[in-house]
Design a protein around this motif. Sequence first.
Motif, PDB file in Angstrom:
ATOM      1  N   LYS A 127       0.825  -1.209   0.000  1.00 49.56           N
ATOM      2  CA  LYS A 127       0.000   0.000   0.000  1.00 49.56           C
ATOM      3  C   LYS A 127       0.857   1.257   0.000  1.00 49.56           C
ATOM      4  CE  LYS A 127      -4.057  -1.932   2.265  1.00 49.56           C
ATOM      5  NZ  LYS A 127      -4.935  -1.888   3.437  1.00 49.56           N
ATOM      6  N   ILE A 128       1.936   1.224   0.761  1.00 44.59           N
ATOM      7  CA  ILE A 128       2.841   2.383   0.803  1.00 44.59           C
ATOM      8  C   ILE A 128       3.460   2.617  -0.567  1.00 44.59           C
ATOM      9  CG2 ILE A 128       5.040   3.215   1.743  1.00 44.59           C
ATOM     10  CD1 ILE A 128       4.260   1.785   4.368  1.00 44.59           C
TER      11      ILE A 128
ATOM     12  N   SER B  59       2.363   1.533  -3.479  1.00 49.38           N
ATOM     13  CA  SER B  59       1.321   1.928  -4.437  1.00 49.38           C
ATOM     14  C   SER B  59       0.993   3.406  -4.302  1.00 49.38           C
ATOM     15  CB  SER B  59       0.064   1.098  -4.219  1.00 49.38           C
ATOM     16  OG  SER B  59       0.306  -0.243  -4.544  1.00 49.38           O
ATOM     17  N   SER B  60       0.936   3.891  -3.079  1.00 51.05           N
ATOM     18  CA  SER B  60       0.689   5.318  -2.871  1.00 51.05           C
ATOM     19  C   SER B  60       1.843   6.149  -3.421  1.00 51.05           C
ATOM     20  CB  SER B  60       0.489   5.607  -1.386  1.00 51.05           C
ATOM     21  OG  SER B  60       0.332   6.988  -1.182  1.00 51.05           O
ATOM     22  N   LEU B  61       3.074   5.673  -3.203  1.00 45.26           N
ATOM     23  CA  LEU B  61       4.235   6.381  -3.750  1.00 45.26           C
ATOM     24  C   LEU B  61       4.132   6.468  -5.268  1.00 45.26           C
ATOM     25  CD1 LEU B  61       7.195   7.517  -3.468  1.00 45.26           C
ATOM     26  CD2 LEU B  61       7.935   5.155  -3.772  1.00 45.26           C
TER      27      LEU B  61
ATOM     28  N   ASP C 275       1.313   5.973  -7.283  1.00 44.93           N
ATOM     29  CA  ASP C 275       0.116   6.660  -7.775  1.00 44.93           C
ATOM     30  C   ASP C 275       0.079   8.140  -7.423  1.00 44.93           C
ATOM     31  OD1 ASP C 275      -0.724   4.241  -8.789  1.00 44.93           O
ATOM     32  OD2 ASP C 275      -2.000   3.776  -7.057  1.00 44.93           O
ATOM     33  N   ASP C 276       0.511   8.488  -6.217  1.00 43.56           N
ATOM     34  CA  ASP C 276       0.319   9.846  -5.722  1.00 43.56           C
ATOM     35  C   ASP C 276       1.537  10.749  -5.856  1.00 43.56           C
ATOM     36  OD1 ASP C 276      -2.217   8.961  -4.976  1.00 43.56           O
ATOM     37  OD2 ASP C 276      -1.526   8.351  -2.982  1.00 43.56           O
ATOM     38  N   VAL C 277       2.726  10.152  -5.993  1.00 39.06           N
ATOM     39  CA  VAL C 277       3.936  10.971  -6.033  1.00 39.06           C
ATOM     40  C   VAL C 277       4.641  10.873  -7.389  1.00 39.06           C
ATOM     41  CG1 VAL C 277       6.191  11.371  -4.968  1.00 39.06           C
ATOM     42  CG2 VAL C 277       4.244  10.758  -3.531  1.00 39.06           C
TER      43      VAL C 277
ATOM     44  N   ASP D   5       4.382   0.665 -12.671  1.00 42.94           N
ATOM     45  CA  ASP D   5       4.131   0.355 -11.257  1.00 42.94           C
ATOM     46  C   ASP D   5       4.986  -0.825 -10.805  1.00 42.94           C
ATOM     47  OD1 ASP D   5       2.251   2.353 -11.309  1.00 42.94           O
ATOM     48  OD2 ASP D   5       0.518   1.017 -11.039  1.00 42.94           O
TER      49      ASP D   5
END
Length: 129
Positions: free
Chosen positions: A31-32, A34-36, A38-40, A81
């Motif tokens: 999750k961490i 994936s957030s990195l 997708d979001d960063v 990804d």
Amino acid sequence: MGFIKEFKEFAMKGNVMDMAVGVIIGGAFGKIVSSLVDDVLMPAIGMLTGNVDFTSLALKIGEGETAAVLKYGTFIQNVIDFLIIAFCIFCMIKAMNSLKKKEEPAPEAPAGPTQEELLGEIRDILKNK
């Protein structure tokens, strides 16, 4: 009762518990990362490529209801990804391996007498008798 006891022994083994902890930590780490991604990282990559949203890239083959849509942009996104996640996991494992206490090599056993030396000793013992 034997089946339940056997299952309990299996479930309480150290390697099963270690695997369970690894799966849980891996899910959280996923999750961490994936957030990195997708979001960063992807917004920055999108900005560098002229605000292209990879997931919207597609190719329509055919016409009407029988047309097929090849969503190659989603595939590109998933490949990016994967590469980022694989790199993050590589870095994490590399860091963990460097923190591990390095095992010292076992000292080498002193070399024993050769076969010729042993035969010579046997010969000398037999001579003296």
